[in-house]
Design a protein around this motif. Structure first.
Motif, mmCIF file in Angstrom:
data_model
loop_
_atom_site.group_PDB
_atom_site.id
_atom_site.type_symbol
_atom_site.label_atom_id
_atom_site.label_comp_id
_atom_site.label_asym_id
_atom_site.label_seq_id
_atom_site.Cartn_x
_atom_site.Cartn_y
_atom_site.Cartn_z
ATOM 1 N N ARG A 100 3.769 -6.252 15.988
ATOM 2 C CA ARG A 100 3.961 -4.798 16.015
ATOM 3 C C ARG A 100 2.899 -4.204 15.101
ATOM 4 N N ILE A 101 2.070 -3.339 15.646
ATOM 5 C CA ILE A 101 0.935 -2.791 14.911
ATOM 6 C C ILE A 101 1.086 -1.277 14.840
ATOM 7 N N ASN A 102 1.036 -0.753 13.607
ATOM 8 C CA ASN A 102 1.101 0.698 13.386
ATOM 9 C C ASN A 102 -0.294 1.227 13.108
ATOM 10 N N GLY A 103 -0.631 2.296 13.828
ATOM 11 C CA GLY A 103 -1.883 2.974 13.520
ATOM 12 C C GLY A 103 -1.767 3.741 12.221
ATOM 13 N N LEU A 104 -2.878 3.927 11.526
ATOM 14 C CA LEU A 104 -2.884 4.638 10.240
ATOM 15 C C LEU A 104 -3.739 5.902 10.280
ATOM 16 N N THR A 107 -6.241 -9.710 21.695
ATOM 17 C CA THR A 107 -6.856 -8.847 20.670
ATOM 18 C C THR A 107 -5.970 -7.647 20.365
ATOM 19 N N SER A 108 -6.277 -6.983 19.266
ATOM 20 C CA SER A 108 -5.503 -5.812 18.832
ATOM 21 C C SER A 108 -5.873 -4.598 19.676
ATOM 22 N N PRO A 109 -4.881 -3.867 20.175
ATOM 23 C CA PRO A 109 -5.195 -2.681 20.991
ATOM 24 C C PRO A 109 -5.652 -1.482 20.170
ATOM 25 N N VAL A 110 -5.346 -1.456 18.834
ATOM 26 C CA VAL A 110 -5.695 -0.313 17.991
ATOM 27 C C VAL A 110 -6.049 -0.818 16.603
#
Length: 512
Positions: free
Chosen positions: A253-257, A227-230
């Motif tokens: 790679r997931i960027n927070g917004l 699952t996605s951490p953020v």
């Protein structure tokens, strides 16, 4: 007898007339000598007392030769330096007080306007332009924790938005299946064996959350969901269904917004006004009427050599993810409040290249040049760090016309001689070029009848010059046509720096 008396009377009258004529001749000679030979005071500030020019009715301070302005005379007459009359310097022209006098009528015609020196602050908002970028501190990488196979993707494209704990991918990991079976078997035997088997699952790469799922369900889960951490946006997708993955391979790679960066350009001259922590407001064309709050996170230690700007990394709150990378933003930044300083209109400051000068109004239509130390500039106001005091009046419009008048009278030069920088070495006087004929050579001078010298605004005339410091060349003689260079000495005289024959004879090819 009568004839004798008449003869005696005639001789007496003749004697009286002769005596009177001689007296008048002597008085005329004395007057002529005084008129022809001026009394000099050297380079001192000689004044004429209450002498008045009969032609103009104006009070005269002294007379001088414009070609040798350092010498001053207290009487009119012919210049001892060259063939010209001395020129009067009038009291209403400012004289030696370093001021320029301009009549009110001329001031009105020239549009001369003054402004008061005031105390104020230059802590005004700076408007910067930048672009939105990812907040690199809000970046998360999802990796494979063991060797396995990708069986299903839930998020299949880059830049898809994801929520925290949203399913990303299902992975089949054989090593995890074996570890789970061992744990379930050990749990039925003893607690100690169960603890050891739980530790083996952790070493295999399973998370605590996944281990709790096995404990809770009591059965093997051959496929595990990552699952996605953020909450944020998938910046990079490096996995597809059916792929074999190795331990440590990046999947997402997931960027927070929740926050974004704005990389804004700061002019080099304003760099000292911006510091980390300064509050900012940003606006974008995509969301008119909305402002985004933030602060300066860092000033990057690098200057763009093309634009001469520094880059400020500004962190903005991003409610509802409205700001996305690539957007242009206008940033309004308020520097920290500064103490009160002296301010003048920026147009009042004349930049000469080596110093800053303003003209101060001293009343009665007079203006004096004052050298100042200028500081920061904003909103048409310039900070004055030294040279002025609050309440003084400075020329804010038409000052270049006043400057031209002052330059003609030499007041700027006198200001430089008497200013604070007396310890500095004065700049060398300019060199002027001329052509002429040698009329006379003396041990300490050479007299030339020269053509016009445009750089000095001199017409043709005959005058003496100081010879070169090393003496005259041997090939210079009376009657020669010559070209020469001259330079004014600190004493006001003109000295030849180089002199050569104008038509130098060349050899005939045989070495003679």
């Amino acid at each position: 007898m009568n004839k004798k008396k008449n003869l005696i009377l005639a001789l007496s009258v003749a004697g009286i007339l002769i005596a009177a004529g001689g007296g008048l001749y002597w008085a005329g000679m004395q007057h002529g000598m005084h008129a022809a030979v001026p009394a000099t005071s050297g380079s001192g500030a000689a004044t004429s007392g209450d002498k008045v020019d009969p032609a103009t009715g104006r009070k005269v301070l002294y007379w001088h030769d414009p070609m040798v302005p350092g010498q001053k005379f207290d009487k009119p007459g012919k210049s001892p330096f060259m063939d010209m009359q001395l020129v009067p310097v009038y009291a209403d022209e400012g004289g030696d007080d370093g001021k320029v006098a301009i009549s009110p009528r001329v001031q009105q015609n020239l549009g001369i306007r003054t402004a008061e020196v005031k105390e104020g602050s230059l802590a005004t908002a700076l408007e910067l332009v930048g672009s939105v970028a990812w907040n690199e501190r809000d970046l998360y990488v999802v990796q494979a924790r063991a060797n396995g196979y990708v069986e299903r993707l839930y998020v299949r494209a880059p830049l898809d938005r994801v929520r925290k704990d949203q399913a990303l991918v299902d992975i089949y990991v054989p090593d995890w299946v074996a570890a789970q079976e061992e744990y379930l078997a050990a749990r039925r035997m003893s607690t100690d064996l169960a603890d050891a088997a739980r530790q083996r699952m952790r070493l295999a790469g399973m998370t605590d959350e996944q281990i709790r799922q096995i404990e809770k369900s009591g059965k093997v889960h051959p496929r595990l969901t990552i699952t996605s951490p953020v909450s944020g946006v998938v910046a990079e997708l490096a996995v597809r269904e059916g792929m074999t993955i190795m331990s440590g391979a990046p999947l997402y790679r997931i960027n927070g917004l929740s926050t974004v960066w704005v990389n804004a350009e700061i002019p080099e001259a304003a760099a000292a006004q911006v510091h980390p922590g300064n509050a900012v407001e940003a606006r974008t064309a995509a969301w008119p009427g909305m402002t985004f709050q933030g602060k300066v996170g860092a000033i990057l230690p690098e200057i763009n050599p093309t634009t001469r700007t520094l880059k400020a990394r500004i962190e903005l709150a991003n409610p509802q993810g409205r700001l996305v990378p690539g957007m242009f933003a206008t940033v309004s930044l308020t520097p920290a409040a500064r103490k009160a300083v002296l301010l003048v209109p920026s147009e009042a400051v004349i930049q000469t290249g080596t110093r800053s000068v303003v003209f101060v109004a001293s009343g009665e239509g007079k203006f004096a040049p004052v050298e100042v130390e200028a500081g920061s500039e904003a909103n048409g106001q310039t900070e004055i760090r030294s040279g002025l005091s609050s309440g003084q009046k400075v020329v804010a419009s038409g000052q270049f016309l006043v400057d031209s008048e002052a330059s003609l009278k030499g007041t700027i030069a006198r200001m430089g001689d008497t200013g604070a920088g007396n310890s500095a070495k004065p700049a060398a006087a300019p060199t002027h070029h001329g052509r002429g004929r040698v009329e006379k050579i003396d041990p300490d001078s050479i007299t030339l009848s020269h053509e016009a010298i445009p750089t000095l605004q001199w017409g043709p005339m005959t005058m003496p010059f100081k010879p070169p410091a090393g003496g005259l060349p041997r090939n210079i003689a009376v009657g020669n046509q010559v070209t020469f260079d001259i330079r004014q000495t600190p004493e006001g005289e003109y000295q030849i720096t180089s002199i050569t024959p104008a038509n130098r004879q060349t050899g005939n090819g045989d070495g003679k």
